[in-house]
Design an enzyme around this catalytic site. Structure first.
Site, PDB file in Angstrom:
ATOM      1  N   HIS A 176      38.654  37.587  45.830  1.00 39.78           N
ATOM      2  CA  HIS A 176      38.412  37.080  44.474  1.00 39.78           C
ATOM      3  C   HIS A 176      39.157  37.936  43.448  1.00 39.78           C
ATOM      4  O   HIS A 176      39.893  37.407  42.603  1.00 39.78           O
ATOM      5  CB  HIS A 176      36.907  37.099  44.181  1.00 39.78           C
ATOM      6  CG  HIS A 176      36.556  36.556  42.835  1.00 39.78           C
ATOM      7  ND1 HIS A 176      36.219  35.240  42.621  1.00 39.78           N
ATOM      8  CD2 HIS A 176      36.492  37.152  41.614  1.00 39.78           C
ATOM      9  CE1 HIS A 176      35.967  35.040  41.338  1.00 39.78           C
ATOM     10  NE2 HIS A 176      36.120  36.193  40.705  1.00 39.78           N
ATOM     11  N   GLU A 177      38.975  39.235  43.531  1.00 40.53           N
ATOM     12  CA  GLU A 177      39.625  40.130  42.581  1.00 40.53           C
ATOM     13  C   GLU A 177      41.131  40.174  42.798  1.00 40.53           C
ATOM     14  O   GLU A 177      41.894  40.368  41.849  1.00 40.53           O
ATOM     15  CB  GLU A 177      39.027  41.531  42.671  1.00 40.53           C
ATOM     16  CG  GLU A 177      37.522  41.605  42.434  1.00 40.53           C
ATOM     17  CD  GLU A 177      37.085  40.961  41.129  1.00 40.53           C
ATOM     18  OE1 GLU A 177      37.910  40.897  40.180  1.00 40.53           O
ATOM     19  OE2 GLU A 177      35.931  40.497  41.043  1.00 40.53           O
TER      20      GLU A 177
ATOM     21  N   HIS B  38      42.725  37.513  40.656  1.00 38.21           N
ATOM     22  CA  HIS B  38      42.872  37.975  39.271  1.00 38.21           C
ATOM     23  C   HIS B  38      44.041  38.950  39.161  1.00 38.21           C
ATOM     24  O   HIS B  38      44.864  38.864  38.244  1.00 38.21           O
ATOM     25  CB  HIS B  38      41.595  38.682  38.811  1.00 38.21           C
ATOM     26  CG  HIS B  38      40.409  37.774  38.650  1.00 38.21           C
ATOM     27  ND1 HIS B  38      40.472  36.554  38.007  1.00 38.21           N
ATOM     28  CD2 HIS B  38      39.106  37.938  39.028  1.00 38.21           C
ATOM     29  CE1 HIS B  38      39.272  35.994  38.006  1.00 38.21           C
ATOM     30  NE2 HIS B  38      38.434  36.816  38.622  1.00 38.21           N
TER      31      HIS B  38
END
Length: 419
Positions: free
Chosen positions: A18-19, A22
């Site tokens: 997920h990170e 980003h």
């Protein structure tokens, strides 16, 4: 111990990907990423590489990518500040040292009069001879405070300097990578285990089970049940499950070209709600075609997305209550159960959680990625950004409410599993 390891690996993978979404799209947009963190709370481990510090934190409740300009991470040099400037051979400021004596070469001590560390990059003030001087500042200059260094962030490297589309993509990429991770996990399952075949072909027969006793063999194709033609595994499975302890007749075509009619009585298996379903001890046939594994990965990701979406719909309409939700404790206990069923079930569980994390983060709620995307949509429509302070307050309230919800859900989990 297996549960602990599985939980850490699953949680770590979901948060990491997920990170990572980003991080990658922030970098692609030219945004400076100050920190890439797995976990929240106190730092356990940290490693600096380039302009980013990579940290592992104590609490396993998420993670974050801290981008320059998203918060109050910039240092404002107010008039009257006493600083030490470390310059290079071109008289360009490489370090601005605050609140300590500088132990460097090429140091100039300055009382700040004015400074611009974002756009034009300069600092002006009075030197030790009380003479007004001005220095240009390097784009990679460091602010040094109490022994800690932090690179400055020129405005064109800050989050808010980028277009709405670039900022939205940097935020959307987190949930997107969770869906991508789920797709790859399902695809790996399909590659290793095989893709379930739609036709009613028996892949394997368990020993000493009703199917084996009745004479069913590996590779048999069930063509009729109780005289009614069938063409899918779902039809076969439904007839078996809905007839516990009732004899059913199966017409089968065998690999050698012969046919047979067999009678089998499904064993009754009782569920937690007291209802029973039939089971005869057969496994579905699997196809090891790599292309089908890719399609299977996409289909399962889509199906899981639809399923979780329907469950969220029931939560909104009141068919589910907050008591039905699970937090980290509930996920851990569920992982404990899944681990006992083997690797493929653990992988499937991880993929499901990844889809769930992606969907939850896309909900248009403050503090979540979906809430931030909603603000970007307003900005695109209005042609100008929302007031930063008001937006920040909305997100702060959202974070508080999410923390309260997490505490409530965790308490419910504790009561459910330990009391």
């Amino acid at each position: 111990m297996e549960t602990v390891i599985a939980f850490i690996l699953i949680f770590g993978s979901l948060v990491f990907f997920h990170e990572l979404g980003h991080f990658i799209f922030a970098k692609r947009a030219g945004i400076m990423v100050r920190e890439f963190a797995i976990g929240m709370g106190p730092k356990i481990f940290g490693m600096t590489k380039g302009e980013t510090i990579y940290t592992l934190r104590l609490l396993p409740i998420g993670g974050y990518v801290r981008m320059a300009g998203e918060d109050t991470d910039t240092v404002e040099l107010q008039p009257g500040y006493r600083v030490a400037l470390v310059t290079n051979e071109d008289n360009l400021v490489e370090k601005i040292v605050l609140n300590q004596k500088a132990q460097y070469q090429n140091v100039v001590f300055l009382e700040v009069e004015r400074a611009d560390l974002e756009r034009e990059l300069w600092i002006e003030g009075y030197d030790e001879e009380d003479k007004l001087v001005r220095f240009d500042v390097s784009r990679t200059a460091m602010i040094v405070e109490n022994g800690t260094e932090q690179i400055i962030a020129p405005y064109d490297r800050q989050f808010n300097s980028k277009s709405v589309g670039a900022r939205a993509m940097a935020i959307f990429a987190g949930p997107l990578f969770n869906f991508i991770l789920a797709f790859f996990i399902f695809m790996v399952i399909g590659l290793i285990q095989g893709v379930p075949v739609d036709e009613p072909i028996i892949g394997s027969v368990s020993e000493d089970k009703p199917a084996s006793v009745a004479g069913l063999q590996d590779g048999d194709i069930v063509t009729k049940i109780n005289g009614v033609a069938i063409s899918t595994w779902e039809e076969l499975s439904q007839q078996i499950q809905t007839n516990p302890e009732k004899a059913i007749t199966l017409d089968v075509a065998r690999e050698d070209g012969t046919t047979a009619t067999l009678e089998v009585t499904p064993t009754a298996v009782e569920q937690t709600d007291g209802t029973k379903y039939g089971q005869i001890g057969i496994m579905r046939s699997m196809d090891s075609n790599p292309l089908k594994a890719v399609v299977y990965g996409a289909e399962e990701t889509y199906n899981m997305t639809v399923l979780i979406g329907k469950m969220l719909g029931k939560l909104v309409t009141g068919q589910f209550s907050i008591d039905d939700l699970s937090g980290p404790v509930g996920i851990y206990k569920a992982t404990e159960t899944v681990v006992t069923f083997g690797l493929y079930n653990v992988l499937y569980w991880a993929a499901m959680l990844s889809v769930n994390l992606g969907i939850m983060n896309l909900l248009p709620l403050p503090a979540l990625d979906g809430g931030r995307l909603l603000f970007f949509a307003f900005e695109a429509v209005r042609g100008k950004p929302m007031d930063r302070q008001k937006e920040g307050m909305v997100h702060f309230v959202g974070i508080v409410l999410l923390m309260i919800l997490m505490v409530v859900v965790t308490w419910n989990d504790i009561q459910r599993f330990f009391f």
